[in-house]
Enzyme design. Structure first.
Site, PDB file in Angstrom:
ATOM      1  N   GLU A  43      86.287  33.065  37.864  1.00 41.98           N
ATOM      2  CA  GLU A  43      87.012  32.056  38.697  1.00 41.98           C
ATOM      3  C   GLU A  43      86.845  32.470  40.196  1.00 41.98           C
ATOM      4  O   GLU A  43      87.716  32.572  41.036  1.00 41.98           O
ATOM      5  CB  GLU A  43      88.500  31.817  38.362  1.00 41.98           C
ATOM      6  N   ASP A  67      87.703  36.896  30.847  1.00 35.01           N
ATOM      7  CA  ASP A  67      88.771  36.227  30.978  1.00 35.01           C
ATOM      8  C   ASP A  67      88.615  35.385  29.549  1.00 35.01           C
ATOM      9  O   ASP A  67      87.787  34.181  29.784  1.00 35.01           O
ATOM     10  CB  ASP A  67      89.424  35.389  31.831  1.00 35.01           C
ATOM     11  N   ASN A 104      89.912  38.198  36.622  1.00 37.30           N
ATOM     12  CA  ASN A 104      90.022  36.797  37.060  1.00 37.30           C
ATOM     13  C   ASN A 104      90.489  36.748  38.223  1.00 37.30           C
ATOM     14  O   ASN A 104      91.921  37.029  38.491  1.00 37.30           O
ATOM     15  CB  ASN A 104      90.760  36.029  35.989  1.00 37.30           C
ATOM     16  N   ASP A 149      96.707  35.482  39.423  1.00 40.93           N
ATOM     17  CA  ASP A 149      97.767  35.416  38.460  1.00 40.93           C
ATOM     18  C   ASP A 149      97.208  36.439  37.153  1.00 40.93           C
ATOM     19  O   ASP A 149      97.945  36.591  36.077  1.00 40.93           O
ATOM     20  CB  ASP A 149      98.105  34.064  37.663  1.00 40.93           C
ATOM     21  N   HIS A 150      96.052  36.748  37.229  1.00 39.25           N
ATOM     22  CA  HIS A 150      95.500  38.099  36.248  1.00 39.25           C
ATOM     23  C   HIS A 150      95.566  39.431  36.978  1.00 39.25           C
ATOM     24  O   HIS A 150      95.405  39.486  38.310  1.00 39.25           O
ATOM     25  CB  HIS A 150      94.156  37.837  36.036  1.00 39.25           C
ATOM     26  N   ASP A 199      92.724  38.855  28.896  1.00 38.06           N
ATOM     27  CA  ASP A 199      91.466  39.391  29.271  1.00 38.06           C
ATOM     28  C   ASP A 199      91.059  40.711  28.511  1.00 38.06           C
ATOM     29  O   ASP A 199      91.835  41.331  28.665  1.00 38.06           O
ATOM     30  CB  ASP A 199      91.549  39.910  30.839  1.00 38.06           C
ATOM     31  N   ASN A 202      90.754  33.544  27.583  1.00 40.00           N
ATOM     32  CA  ASN A 202      91.714  32.577  27.573  1.00 40.00           C
ATOM     33  C   ASN A 202      92.220  32.527  25.731  1.00 40.00           C
ATOM     34  O   ASN A 202      91.981  31.491  25.262  1.00 40.00           O
ATOM     35  CB  ASN A 202      91.177  31.102  27.828  1.00 40.00           C
TER      36      ASN A 202
END
Length: 263
Positions: free
Chosen positions: A34, A151, A7, A251-252, A222, A153
């Protein structure tokens, strides 16, 4: 062959990190989530200059997925089947024909976050997961090498986060979310990372807030889920955590798996 999911949290904002990582890590296939751009805005030239073919399913400002690959796919499908009214760009499938004519099918997934739970976002998340399960069941019937990378989530188990109490009311960790993820896995899919390690504090995401990265307050959301045919060919898996320490990081971080697809 090295297959990765990452991501990127805005491909234009992270293009320098992405190109550096492609040079350093040298993956064969990359699933990006993203990308946060329409197809025409994707920085294709910078990626193609490194020898990658680019397929995108973009959306202005948020969402969006892409698959980068050293060889061109023989087939590309955009959008998760099952809801013709769903306009969010969260799913991209690429089919690769290996030298011995076997098929490798790679799907890039950006599963909905689902928060706040008391809005329409959480039912949408659960419905999307059920659509994904239906799709996966249909693809598994082909008995091909299949990689569902992205990802999700979803925090699958308590040891996949730094403190389950922090996440117990979050859409990523609610019992219904984890049950839906298990129903997906129970089709016969293998979690690549958990097939190779039971280690705790093994995360793929650290929030930008509250010093999450230096404190290692992370979560593992992930995942690469593999069909039996792909799992049989996997040789190792890892999380490339060091990328989170780079300047202007996502942030991933990338999650990768190696495969021996030799006949």
């Amino acid at each position: 062959m090295k297959i990765a999911t990452w991501n990127i949290n805005g491909v234009k904002a992270r293009i320098d990190n992405l190109t550096q990582w492609l040079k350093d890590s040298d993956p064969d296939i990359v699933c990006l989530q993203e990308i946060k751009t329409v197809d025409e805005g994707f920085p294709r030239l910078e990626i193609e200059a490194l020898g990658y073919h680019v397929e995108t399913h973009g959306q202005k400002g948020f969402n969006g997925v892409a698959i980068l690959s050293k060889s061109s796919p023989s087939e590309v499908n955009r959008g998760l089947p099952g809801d013709p009214l769903d306009e969010q760009s969260r799913f991209l499938e690429a089919v690769f024909t290996l030298p011995d004519t076997r098929i490798l099918r790679v799907c890039c997934i950006y599963l909905p976050n689902g928060n706040p739970v008391d809005t329409e976002k959480y039912p949408y998340k659960l419905a999307w997961m059920e659509r994904l399960r239906t799709f996966a069941a249909e693809r598994l019937a082909y008995e091909e090498m299949l990689v569902l990378a992205g990802d999700y989530n979803v925090i699958p188990e308590p040891h996949d986060c730094f403190d389950p109490r922090v996440w117990e009311s979050d859409a990523l960790f609610l019992p219904q979310t984890r049950e839906a993820f298990r129903r997906l896995e129970n089709l016969g899919l293998t979690d690549a990372v958990r097939a190779t390690t039971d280690a705790t504090q093994f995360y793929s995401f650290w929030d930008y807030q509250a010093g999450a990265w230096p404190k290692n307050n992370g979560i593992r959301i992930d995942h690469l889920l593999l069909s039996p045919e792909a799992a049989d060919r996997m040789t190792s898996a890892a999380i490339e955590k060091h990328v989170r320490a780079w300047e202007k990081p996502s942030d991933h971080v990338p999650v990768i798996a190696y495969f021996d697809f030799a006949a």
